[in-house]
Design a protein around this motif. Sequence first.
Motif, short mmCIF file in Angstrom:
data_model
loop_
_atom_site.label_atom_id
_atom_site.label_comp_id
_atom_site.label_asym_id
_atom_site.label_seq_id
_atom_site.Cartn_x
_atom_site.Cartn_y
_atom_site.Cartn_z
N ASN A 101 -12.58 -3.31 -42.52
CA ASN A 101 -13.24 -1.80 -42.94
C ASN A 101 -13.72 -0.68 -42.00
OD1 ASN A 101 -12.91 -2.66 -45.79
ND2 ASN A 101 -14.69 -3.99 -45.47
N GLY A 102 -13.37 -1.14 -40.86
CA GLY A 102 -13.58 -0.20 -39.64
C GLY A 102 -15.20 0.12 -39.30
N SER A 103 -15.88 -0.64 -39.96
CA SER A 103 -17.41 -0.22 -39.80
C SER A 103 -17.82 -1.13 -38.72
CB SER A 103 -18.07 -0.40 -41.15
OG SER A 103 -17.87 -1.90 -41.52
N HIS A 104 -19.06 -0.61 -38.04
CA HIS A 104 -19.78 -1.53 -37.15
C HIS A 104 -18.94 -1.92 -36.07
CE1 HIS A 104 -22.83 -1.42 -40.24
NE2 HIS A 104 -22.02 -2.07 -41.36
N THR A 105 -18.00 -1.30 -35.71
CA THR A 105 -17.18 -1.47 -34.64
C THR A 105 -17.27 -0.49 -33.77
OG1 THR A 105 -15.92 -2.90 -35.58
CG2 THR A 105 -15.10 -2.22 -33.46
N ASP A 106 -17.57 -0.48 -32.48
CA ASP A 106 -17.82 0.80 -31.56
C ASP A 106 -16.45 0.43 -30.40
OD1 ASP A 106 -18.41 2.95 -30.23
OD2 ASP A 106 -20.27 2.04 -29.42
N ILE A 107 -15.47 1.44 -30.37
CA ILE A 107 -14.43 1.35 -29.47
C ILE A 107 -14.89 2.15 -28.27
CG2 ILE A 107 -11.89 1.74 -29.05
CD1 ILE A 107 -11.66 1.50 -32.31
N LYS A 108 -14.66 1.62 -27.03
CA LYS A 108 -14.87 2.47 -25.86
C LYS A 108 -13.63 2.30 -25.02
CE LYS A 108 -19.69 3.12 -26.07
NZ LYS A 108 -20.12 4.36 -25.91
N ARG A 109 -13.15 3.48 -24.68
CA ARG A 109 -12.04 3.59 -23.83
C ARG A 109 -12.08 3.60 -22.44
NH1 ARG A 109 -6.92 7.86 -24.64
NH2 ARG A 109 -7.74 7.90 -26.77
N ILE A 110 -11.34 3.13 -21.58
CA ILE A 110 -11.47 2.93 -20.12
C ILE A 110 -10.17 3.37 -19.66
CG2 ILE A 110 -12.43 1.95 -18.02
CD1 ILE A 110 -14.54 2.00 -20.26
N PRO A 111 -9.85 4.53 -19.38
CA PRO A 111 -8.43 4.96 -19.11
C PRO A 111 -8.26 5.09 -17.42
CG PRO A 111 -9.60 6.86 -19.45
CD PRO A 111 -10.69 5.93 -19.66
N TYR A 112 -7.23 4.99 -17.07
CA TYR A 112 -6.66 5.21 -15.68
C TYR A 112 -7.40 4.26 -14.69
CZ TYR A 112 -5.12 9.68 -17.57
OH TYR A 112 -4.43 10.60 -18.44
N VAL A 113 -7.49 2.98 -15.14
CA VAL A 113 -7.85 2.01 -14.02
C VAL A 113 -7.07 1.73 -12.97
CG1 VAL A 113 -8.44 -0.25 -13.89
CG2 VAL A 113 -9.11 0.80 -16.10
N GLU A 114 -7.50 1.84 -11.63
CA GLU A 114 -6.69 1.74 -10.60
C GLU A 114 -7.18 0.55 -9.49
OE1 GLU A 114 -6.97 5.83 -8.78
OE2 GLU A 114 -5.48 6.66 -10.26
N ASP A 115 -8.37 0.15 -9.99
CA ASP A 115 -8.68 -0.94 -8.73
C ASP A 115 -9.38 -2.11 -9.67
OD1 ASP A 115 -11.76 -0.09 -9.45
OD2 ASP A 115 -10.99 1.71 -8.23
N THR A 116 -9.68 -3.21 -8.99
CA THR A 116 -10.11 -4.40 -9.55
C THR A 116 -11.78 -4.12 -9.74
OG1 THR A 116 -10.35 -5.40 -7.42
CG2 THR A 116 -8.48 -5.85 -8.90
N SER A 117 -12.38 -3.20 -9.05
CA SER A 117 -13.69 -3.17 -9.19
C SER A 117 -14.08 -2.77 -10.51
CB SER A 117 -14.21 -2.15 -8.13
OG SER A 117 -13.62 -1.00 -8.04
N THR A 118 -13.28 -1.75 -11.02
CA THR A 118 -13.46 -1.07 -12.38
C THR A 118 -13.38 -2.20 -13.27
OG1 THR A 118 -12.66 1.11 -11.79
CG2 THR A 118 -12.87 0.56 -13.93
N LEU A 119 -12.49 -3.21 -13.17
CA LEU A 119 -12.14 -4.13 -14.17
C LEU A 119 -13.36 -5.17 -14.19
CD1 LEU A 119 -8.49 -5.17 -13.43
CD2 LEU A 119 -9.44 -3.82 -15.22
N THR A 120 -13.97 -5.50 -12.78
CA THR A 120 -15.19 -6.43 -12.95
C THR A 120 -16.17 -5.75 -13.47
OG1 THR A 120 -14.51 -7.05 -10.49
CG2 THR A 120 -16.73 -7.28 -11.21
N GLU A 121 -16.43 -4.47 -13.68
CA GLU A 121 -17.65 -3.72 -14.17
C GLU A 121 -17.24 -3.65 -15.59
OE1 GLU A 121 -19.46 0.81 -14.39
OE2 GLU A 121 -18.12 0.34 -12.97
N VAL A 122 -16.16 -3.43 -16.16
CA VAL A 122 -15.95 -3.76 -17.74
C VAL A 122 -16.14 -5.23 -18.20
CG1 VAL A 122 -14.10 -3.59 -19.25
CG2 VAL A 122 -14.06 -1.91 -17.40
N ILE A 123 -15.85 -6.18 -17.25
CA ILE A 123 -16.09 -7.69 -17.70
C ILE A 123 -17.62 -7.86 -17.74
CG2 ILE A 123 -16.06 -9.80 -16.86
CD1 ILE A 123 -13.24 -9.24 -15.55
#
Length: 270
Positions: free
Chosen positions: A29-51
């Motif tokens: 039903n699409g409710s109560h879900t927040d979608i956060k897009r993280i585009p143009y990831v170029e390094d592992t430090s960004t991935l570490t932060e997202v994790i």
Amino acid sequence: MSKRMVYVVSDSVGETAELVVKAAVSQFNGSHTDIKRIPYVEDTSTLTEVISLAKLNNAIIAFTLVIPEHRNFLVQEAEREGVVVHDIIGPLIDKMEALYHISPRHEPGLVRKLDEDYFKKIEAIEFAVKYDDGRDPRGILRADIVLVGVSRTSKTPLSQFLAHKRLKVANVPLVPEVDPPEELFKVSSNKCFGLKISPDKLNHIRRERLKSLGLDDQAIYANINRIKEELDHFQATVERIGCDVIDVSNKAVEETANIILHAINNQKAF
């Protein structure tokens, strides 16, 4: 009910991943879900932060990463931190590589580049239609290529063929009674190509054209003296422009197009 969260991670725009996530969320039903897009990831430090964020918010990470090192890093680090991840495109790439024995390019953003290529082609086709047969001389100054010739020298099919190569083409018919548009002498002569044809060949083509329309093939349109007059006018015009001239008497459209493309590419090389 507390909000659920999905982080969409991509080394490109992330539209594909977000659409897949939205499709999945819609089943709940699409409710109560927040979608956060993280585009143009170029390094592992960004991935570490997202994790770290995903762990903090008890979130899922859905991703489209085509660079193997980044894919592997995200999967391994997420597993170590107890974060749920979902690889949207990786498994399919792996299966295609194994089945077809071909190597993927591992280059982000190729879908977007393909889309841009498609829209450039459509734009060029629409341009060729709009500025076909001298309908609007303003197109001459906006064109990548300008074709000049008398009637029945394959200007229109050649324009369309080149449009499929993403080139904007305007074509201009020449007749002795009508002065060529001024724009024809303002545009770079390197962009212009005159289409020359032998009188006998043109006579044959025009006679067949008249027959196909159920008209008299002896009309002035197919008269050999009239044709020679038109070709003389054509020759004087292209000499004034100073452009290359291609004899299309015995050439298919593809052959003429290849000559033009070769000339354009040579110009770009200098």
